[in-house]
Design a protein around this motif. Structure first.
Motif, PDB file in Angstrom:
ATOM      1  N   ASN A  58       0.801  -1.216   0.000  1.00  0.00           N
ATOM      2  CA  ASN A  58       0.000   0.000   0.000  1.00  0.00           C
ATOM      3  C   ASN A  58       0.841   1.276   0.000  1.00  0.00           C
ATOM      4  O   ASN A  58       0.469   2.261   0.613  1.00  0.00           O
ATOM      5  N   TYR A  59       1.984   1.268  -0.672  1.00  0.00           N
ATOM      6  CA  TYR A  59       2.781   2.482  -0.830  1.00  0.00           C
ATOM      7  C   TYR A  59       3.484   2.440  -2.185  1.00  0.00           C
ATOM      8  O   TYR A  59       3.559   1.394  -2.819  1.00  0.00           O
ATOM      9  N   ASN A  60       3.963   3.592  -2.631  1.00  0.00           N
ATOM     10  CA  ASN A  60       4.633   3.666  -3.932  1.00  0.00           C
ATOM     11  C   ASN A  60       6.021   3.061  -3.857  1.00  0.00           C
ATOM     12  O   ASN A  60       6.766   3.323  -2.906  1.00  0.00           O
ATOM     13  N   ILE A  61       6.352   2.294  -4.864  1.00  0.00           N
ATOM     14  CA  ILE A  61       7.631   1.602  -4.903  1.00  0.00           C
ATOM     15  C   ILE A  61       8.074   1.516  -6.367  1.00  0.00           C
ATOM     16  O   ILE A  61       7.233   1.446  -7.259  1.00  0.00           O
ATOM     17  N   SER A  62       9.365   1.555  -6.593  1.00  0.00           N
ATOM     18  CA  SER A  62       9.898   1.380  -7.945  1.00  0.00           C
ATOM     19  C   SER A  62      10.369  -0.058  -8.092  1.00  0.00           C
ATOM     20  O   SER A  62      11.182  -0.522  -7.289  1.00  0.00           O
ATOM     21  N   ILE A  63       9.866  -0.730  -9.104  1.00  0.00           N
ATOM     22  CA  ILE A  63      10.242  -2.119  -9.354  1.00  0.00           C
ATOM     23  C   ILE A  63      10.923  -2.191 -10.712  1.00  0.00           C
ATOM     24  O   ILE A  63      10.364  -1.751 -11.717  1.00  0.00           O
ATOM     25  N   MET A  64      12.134  -2.727 -10.724  1.00  0.00           N
ATOM     26  CA  MET A  64      12.887  -2.887 -11.966  1.00  0.00           C
ATOM     27  C   MET A  64      13.008  -4.368 -12.285  1.00  0.00           C
ATOM     28  O   MET A  64      13.518  -5.130 -11.476  1.00  0.00           O
ATOM     29  N   CYS A  65      12.533  -4.757 -13.441  1.00  0.00           N
ATOM     30  CA  CYS A  65      12.629  -6.141 -13.886  1.00  0.00           C
ATOM     31  C   CYS A  65      13.803  -6.248 -14.851  1.00  0.00           C
ATOM     32  O   CYS A  65      13.740  -5.732 -15.960  1.00  0.00           O
TER      33      CYS A  65
END
Length: 124
Positions: A58-65
């Motif tokens: 429930n918070y903003n997160i940066s996900i790099m694949c």
């Protein structure tokens, strides 16, 4: 001003099957609240895992694949013997390891070579 990385947490994911449901990973993310997550597993799975993470926190997160390249190098996912890697035969080893997944993928990628040659795809 350069910022330093304060803490790195590593999680070796299980080999996910069709249903990606990793409550242990979600609990770690909720507890640690990282700003960034780097997913180093094969395509077709990493995107689904990223969506699963986004849906369950429930918070903003940066996900790099970044794909499985790092996972292969660290031998945390598929184990490719060093001699195979040194001979640049990792692609063949992957086909032998999982033909159903890799043959079609490599054939599709091979088509890109001709598209690049005919300048339908530009590489910068």
């Amino acid at each position: 001003k350069k910022k330093k990385i304060k803490k790195v947490i590593s999680y070796v994911a299980p080999n996910y099957k069709k249903n990606i449901y990793d409550r242990k990973l979600i609990n770690i993310i909720k507890k640690e609240r990282p700003k960034f997550i780097i997913i180093n597993i094969g395509g077709e799975v990493q995107e689904i895992l990223a969506a699963f993470i986004k849906k369950n926190i429930n918070y903003n997160i940066s996900i790099m694949c970044t794909g499985a390249a790092i996972a292969f190098l660290t031998k945390k996912q598929a184990i490719i013997p060093d001699i195979i890697d040194k001979l640049y035969l990792g692609w063949l080893f992957r086909i032998l390891f999982n033909p159903k997944s890799y043959i079609l993928r490599y054939l599709k990628a091979f088509k890109l070579v001709f598209m690049i040659k005919n300048e339908k795809i530009k590489i910068y």
